[in-house]
Motif scaffolding. Structure first.
Motif, PDB file in Angstrom:
ATOM      1  N   ARG A 105     -48.082  28.049  23.039  1.00 28.07           N
ATOM      2  CA  ARG A 105     -48.580  26.729  22.642  1.00 28.07           C
ATOM      3  C   ARG A 105     -49.154  25.981  23.837  1.00 28.07           C
ATOM      4  O   ARG A 105     -50.218  25.350  23.740  1.00 28.07           O
ATOM      5  CB  ARG A 105     -47.459  25.913  21.997  1.00 28.07           C
ATOM      6  N   LEU A 133     -48.820  25.085  15.652  1.00 25.40           N
ATOM      7  CA  LEU A 133     -48.429  23.856  16.342  1.00 25.40           C
ATOM      8  C   LEU A 133     -47.657  22.963  15.380  1.00 25.40           C
ATOM      9  O   LEU A 133     -47.753  23.107  14.162  1.00 25.40           O
ATOM     10  CB  LEU A 133     -49.656  23.114  16.864  1.00 25.40           C
ATOM     11  N   SER A 137     -46.420  18.635  19.512  1.00 21.11           N
ATOM     12  CA  SER A 137     -47.730  18.574  20.176  1.00 21.11           C
ATOM     13  C   SER A 137     -48.537  17.374  19.697  1.00 21.11           C
ATOM     14  O   SER A 137     -49.777  17.393  19.734  1.00 21.11           O
ATOM     15  CB  SER A 137     -48.502  19.872  19.923  1.00 21.11           C
ATOM     16  N   LEU A 160     -52.444  24.428  11.154  1.00 15.52           N
ATOM     17  CA  LEU A 160     -51.280  24.564  12.023  1.00 15.52           C
ATOM     18  C   LEU A 160     -50.223  25.476  11.408  1.00 15.52           C
ATOM     19  O   LEU A 160     -49.056  25.424  11.775  1.00 15.52           O
ATOM     20  CB  LEU A 160     -50.682  23.178  12.308  1.00 15.52           C
TER      21      LEU A 160
END
Length: 486
Positions: A105, A133, A137, A160
């Motif tokens: 990531r 993610l 984040s 994501l």
């Protein structure tokens, strides 16, 4: 959107020749009277607009590699209007080795930030984030959205999802910021976190150009949807997959440009109301909830699945407001009733294509499903996907009792055909009752959604299923009807 892939100089030249043929060689580049030239010379003579057009067919990673092809290409990738940050290879690695998630990531975030700092096109057509993610984040993802909006992005996608199945704990999802739609946002050059390097100063202007918004494993609530509808006057396509914050979705108003709405696996959603809209396509995959679809005269395609059986939840009553306009209807009926042939369905006069995904674990007759086809007097295509894991095979007699003339039906597709009695009698029903029939398509492919490689045992069963289809239908299908077995 983009589909071709260019991986080397030769591929780039081929694409350039295609573009040259479209716009005219005189406007492309002038090679003069040279007879001997090398590829570098050809590349270096292309106008910037042509080179950037070629780069638009690449992902960001592929476009950056072209900077090594020649001096002429060194900085052009920074001006591409298609920023597609896909990294599927690393996503697959994380699935196999979860301990790699955090460092992967961080590398992904730093990569996107570096590209954004170097990007110098005044506008962006496509901005795609595709990586595993979540809300940890938040700072980086928020800045990416603001950056895209500041460039008047037309198509924005935040994918994501951990994998393509899309099932994850929505508690961990990134939350789409409502501030994007309710005020102008300044992006400063300050560093807000360890994962977010300094970004260029920009201002999010009024959202005038956003046409497509795709959110997968992103939480967005009812209030944010409302602000979006007010702010994005040209938004045509909205796709929301696995949002945990939607509760009561309302899409209403003839002034909206929205034409395509897709809602999938939003577990907290309690109701959907679509009224007085210009919507042309509506898709809902999730648990059975109240639906209100009223006064949507452009609504021609509806797809309902997952928790909806299409029968038990008063589905046809709920969508009755759009039945006069429908041309394409797709339903998931995982638990079909044995007595469906006794039920009464409203007429759907304009439906020309009807698709059904149906649970078919046992060898029970599926002829009751033909009542849905009967309700469509102008039906031209009927497609059915049979879902099973280990199909049950019986030696019962074929049923022939049901009769109904389908005057306009031309194509019948049966996926998941395994050679059972239920499969055969369904194919024979449509063959015997369709006077305009042109083609029957049979696909015995293994119908599960598993990501695991198909085993040799499954491949053997597929070969047997194809053989059974040929033996069962080959001598029965004639009179000009084409039989296609995949």
């Amino acid at each position: 959107m983009k589909s071709p892939r260019i991986h080397n100089l030769n591929d780039i030249l081929i694409m350039a020749e295609q573009i040259k043929g479209e716009i005219g060689s005189n406007e492309f580049f002038d090679l003069g009277n040279q007879h001997d030239y090398n590829p570098e010379d050809v590349v270096s003579r292309m106008p910037d607009d042509i080179l950037i057009t070629i780069l638009s067919y690449l992902t960001v990673k592929e476009a950056a590699v072209t900077s090594h092809l020649s001096k002429r290409w060194r900085h052009l990738w920074r001006r591409t209007v298609h920023l597609d940050f896909e990294d599927n290879g690393r996503k697959e690695q994380i699935l196999l080795q979860p301990k790699l998630r955090l460092p992967a990531r961080n590398r992904y975030i730093n990569w996107v930030n570096r590209v954004m700092c170097h990007h110098n096109s005044p506008m962006i057509e496509d901005f795609v984030i595709s990586f595993n993610l979540d809300k940890q984040s938040k700072g980086a993802i928020t800045k990416w959205i603001e950056f895209a909006m500041s460039k008047n992005v037309q198509n924005l996608e935040l994918n994501l999802m951990e994998d393509e199945d899309g099932f994850s704990d929505d508690v961990r999802n990134f939350v789409f910021p409502i501030k994007i739609f309710i005020k102008k946002t300044r992006l400063s050059c300050r560093q807000h976190s360890m994962n977010v390097p300094p970004m260029p100063f920009t201002m999010v202007r009024e959202i005038k150009f956003l046409k497509t918004l795709i959110l997968k494993c992103v939480n967005i609530n009812d209030e944010t949807i409302g602000e979006m509808m007010k702010s994005c006057q040209v938004l045509e396509h909205l796709h929301i997959h696995n949002s945990g914050h939607l509760v009561k979705l309302i899409i209403r108003g003839p002034a909206l440009a929205l034409r395509k709405l897709e809602i999938r696996q939003c577990l907290g959603l309690q109701s959907i109301e679509i009224r007085d809209s210009n919507l042309a396509l509506f898709e809902y995959l999730g648990s059975g909830i109240p639906l209100t679809l009223n006064n949507n005269p452009s609504l021609e395609t509806v797809y309902l699945g997952a928790g909806y059986s299409g029968i038990e939840n008063n589905l046809f009553q709920q969508i009755s407001g759009c039945l006069p306009y429908l041309r394409n209807l797709r339903l998931n009926i995982y638990r079909p009733k044995n007595n469906m042939h006794l039920l009464s369905f409203p007429e759907m006069p304009k439906v020309k294509e009807f698709s059904i995904i149906v649970g078919a674990w046992n060898d029970d007759s599926l002829l009751g499903l033909t009542c849905l086809a009967k309700a469509c007097p102008n039906l031209q295509e009927f497609k059915i996907q049979l879902i099973w894991i280990t199909p049950v095979i019986t030696a019962r007699e074929i049923m022939h009792g049901m009769r109904h003339t389908h005057k306009h039906l031309e194509v019948v597709e049966i996926a998941g055909y395994f050679g059972r009695t239920s499969d055969l009698e369904l194919a024979l029903y449509f063959y015997d009752n369709s006077v305009a029939l042109k083609k029957i398509v049979v696909c015995p492919a293994y119908p599960t959604m598993s990501r695991k490689p198909i085993s040799s045992d499954i491949l053997r069963k597929q070969r047997l299923a194809r053989l059974a289809a040929r033996l069962q239908l080959g001598h029965r299908i004639s009179r000009g009807v084409e039989l296609v077995i995949f």
